[in-house]
Design an enzyme around this catalytic site. Structure first.
Site, mmCIF file in Angstrom:
data_model
loop_
_atom_site.group_PDB
_atom_site.id
_atom_site.type_symbol
_atom_site.label_atom_id
_atom_site.label_comp_id
_atom_site.label_asym_id
_atom_site.label_seq_id
_atom_site.Cartn_x
_atom_site.Cartn_y
_atom_site.Cartn_z
ATOM 1 N N HIS A 270 -0.531 2.177 12.453
ATOM 2 C CA HIS A 270 -1.482 3.179 12.314
ATOM 3 C C HIS A 270 -2.054 3.467 13.921
ATOM 4 O O HIS A 270 -1.886 2.687 14.675
ATOM 5 C CB HIS A 270 -2.553 2.916 11.731
ATOM 6 C CG HIS A 270 -2.476 2.801 10.288
ATOM 7 N ND1 HIS A 270 -2.680 4.060 9.495
ATOM 8 C CD2 HIS A 270 -2.132 1.834 9.232
ATOM 9 C CE1 HIS A 270 -2.383 3.655 8.173
ATOM 10 N NE2 HIS A 270 -2.050 2.280 7.986
ATOM 11 N N ASP B 177 0.081 -3.663 8.738
ATOM 12 C CA ASP B 177 -1.515 -3.358 8.839
ATOM 13 C C ASP B 177 -2.168 -4.848 9.157
ATOM 14 O O ASP B 177 -3.224 -5.133 8.613
ATOM 15 C CB ASP B 177 -1.817 -2.904 7.497
ATOM 16 C CG ASP B 177 -1.949 -1.354 7.473
ATOM 17 O OD1 ASP B 177 -1.244 -0.952 8.379
ATOM 18 O OD2 ASP B 177 -1.960 -0.694 6.468
ATOM 19 N N HIS C 28 2.572 3.088 2.850
ATOM 20 C CA HIS C 28 3.732 2.175 3.420
ATOM 21 C C HIS C 28 5.027 2.217 2.516
ATOM 22 O O HIS C 28 6.093 1.640 2.830
ATOM 23 C CB HIS C 28 3.239 0.719 3.749
ATOM 24 C CG HIS C 28 2.208 0.756 4.514
ATOM 25 N ND1 HIS C 28 2.315 0.169 6.116
ATOM 26 C CD2 HIS C 28 0.910 1.167 4.655
ATOM 27 C CE1 HIS C 28 1.301 0.410 6.705
ATOM 28 N NE2 HIS C 28 0.378 0.826 5.675
ATOM 29 N N HIS D 289 0.856 -1.072 0.223
ATOM 30 C CA HIS D 289 0.027 0.025 -0.069
ATOM 31 C C HIS D 289 1.075 1.334 -0.022
ATOM 32 O O HIS D 289 1.832 1.151 0.593
ATOM 33 C CB HIS D 289 -0.786 0.041 1.124
ATOM 34 C CG HIS D 289 -2.088 -0.730 1.050
ATOM 35 N ND1 HIS D 289 -2.605 -1.681 2.152
ATOM 36 C CD2 HIS D 289 -2.699 -1.535 -0.012
ATOM 37 C CE1 HIS D 289 -3.699 -2.187 1.662
ATOM 38 N NE2 HIS D 289 -3.707 -2.532 0.246
HETATM 39 ZN ZN LIG Z 1 -1.676 1.429 6.229
HETATM 40 ZN ZN LIG Z 2 -2.271 -1.485 4.245
#
Ligand SMILES: [Zn+2]
Ligand SMILES: [Zn+2]
Length: 252
Positions: free
Chosen positions: A168, A130, A57, A54
């Site tokens: 996060h 994540d 990241h 993602h």
């Molecule tokens: Zn993330």
């Molecule tokens: Zn992610």
């Protein structure tokens, strides 16, 4: 070794793992934020660890590689800005005398990996991107509930004192959701209070520990009779509990 959180975007932390001269950064979504920290702390960046593809990241990977010649490590099963060292579960490498082990944790994305360092004199360290969140877990964008539950169980089996560095700041929202499922969990109530205190002082709620997650994270607690009752279930499998709770959390 020290761990310094570099806040980025709305709620990301880019983790800088360093001694007084050398650093590794995990999931650098923003390269400028990392460059500023390296200059401020006078650190040389040796390596970049990427957990999944993602953009929040990986967005700073190319800038940092070009500016510092850092070696990039990332999941073999995903499309990461190259060149990079492609890793899968069971792979290991060394940095500054620390052994780092790769764990396959598909679910949030199909090729997501985590990095575990057993530690040398310190408690073990886990960078799990994540996948496992503090008080929760990542959304299932590319994987199934069964894959994610298997991944979470691998992380849950790590030593309880392992420090969990996810990416996060979701803890308070996760704990509010968890309290709806398990309102009488004393460890969860205590964590709610301590997290509110941290956030009121604008402090990160991280790291967590595996022990704390086992006691409070509903996605590791499918065996809890209180959670099952809250979901209208009885004698349900952990996978059934996980699937329903994860789906509820999507709309919370
Ligand atoms: Zn993330
Ligand atoms: Zn992610």
């Amino acid at each position: 070794m020290q761990l310094t959180p570099l806040p980025a975007f709305n709620d990301n932390y880019l983790w800088l793992w360093h001694n007084s001269t050398h650093a590794v950064v995990v999931d650098p979504g923003d390269g400028e934020v990392v460059m500023q920290a390296l200059a401020r702390l006078q650190l040389h960046l040796d390596a970049i660890l990427v957990t999944h593809h993602h953009a929040d990241h990986t967005g700073g990977v190319n800038l940092l590689r070009e500016a510092t010649q850092a070696v990039v490590y990332g999941p073999a099963g995903e499309n990461i800005p190259g060149p990079y060292v492609a890793l899968t579960g069971g792979d290991t490498f060394d940095w500054q005398g620390q052994r780092i082990e790769v764990i396959d944790v598909p679910g949030h994305t199909a090729g997501h990996i985590a990095y575990f360092a057993p530690g040398k004199g310190d408690a073990p360290v886990l960078f799990c991107g994540d996948t496992l969140f503090s008080g929760g877990c990542g959304r299932l964008f590319e994987g199934t509930p069964a894959q994610m539950l298997t991944s979470l169980k691998k992380l849950a089996a790590l030593p309880t004192q392992t420090r969990v560095y996810c990416t996060h700041e979701y803890t308070l929202h996760n704990i509010n959701f968890a309290l709806g499922l398990e309102p009488n969990n004393q460890a969860l109530m205590n964590r709610h209070q301590s997290t509110i205190a941290q956030r009121n002082q604008l402090l990160p709620s991280l790291p967590s520990t595996i022990g704390l997650e086992l006691a409070t994270n509903p996605f590791l607690r499918g065996h809890s009779l209180e959670i099952q009752a809250s979901l209208g279930l009885k004698n349900a499998s952990e996978l059934e509990v996980f699937s329903i709770a994860r789906n509820m959390r999507n709309h919370y």
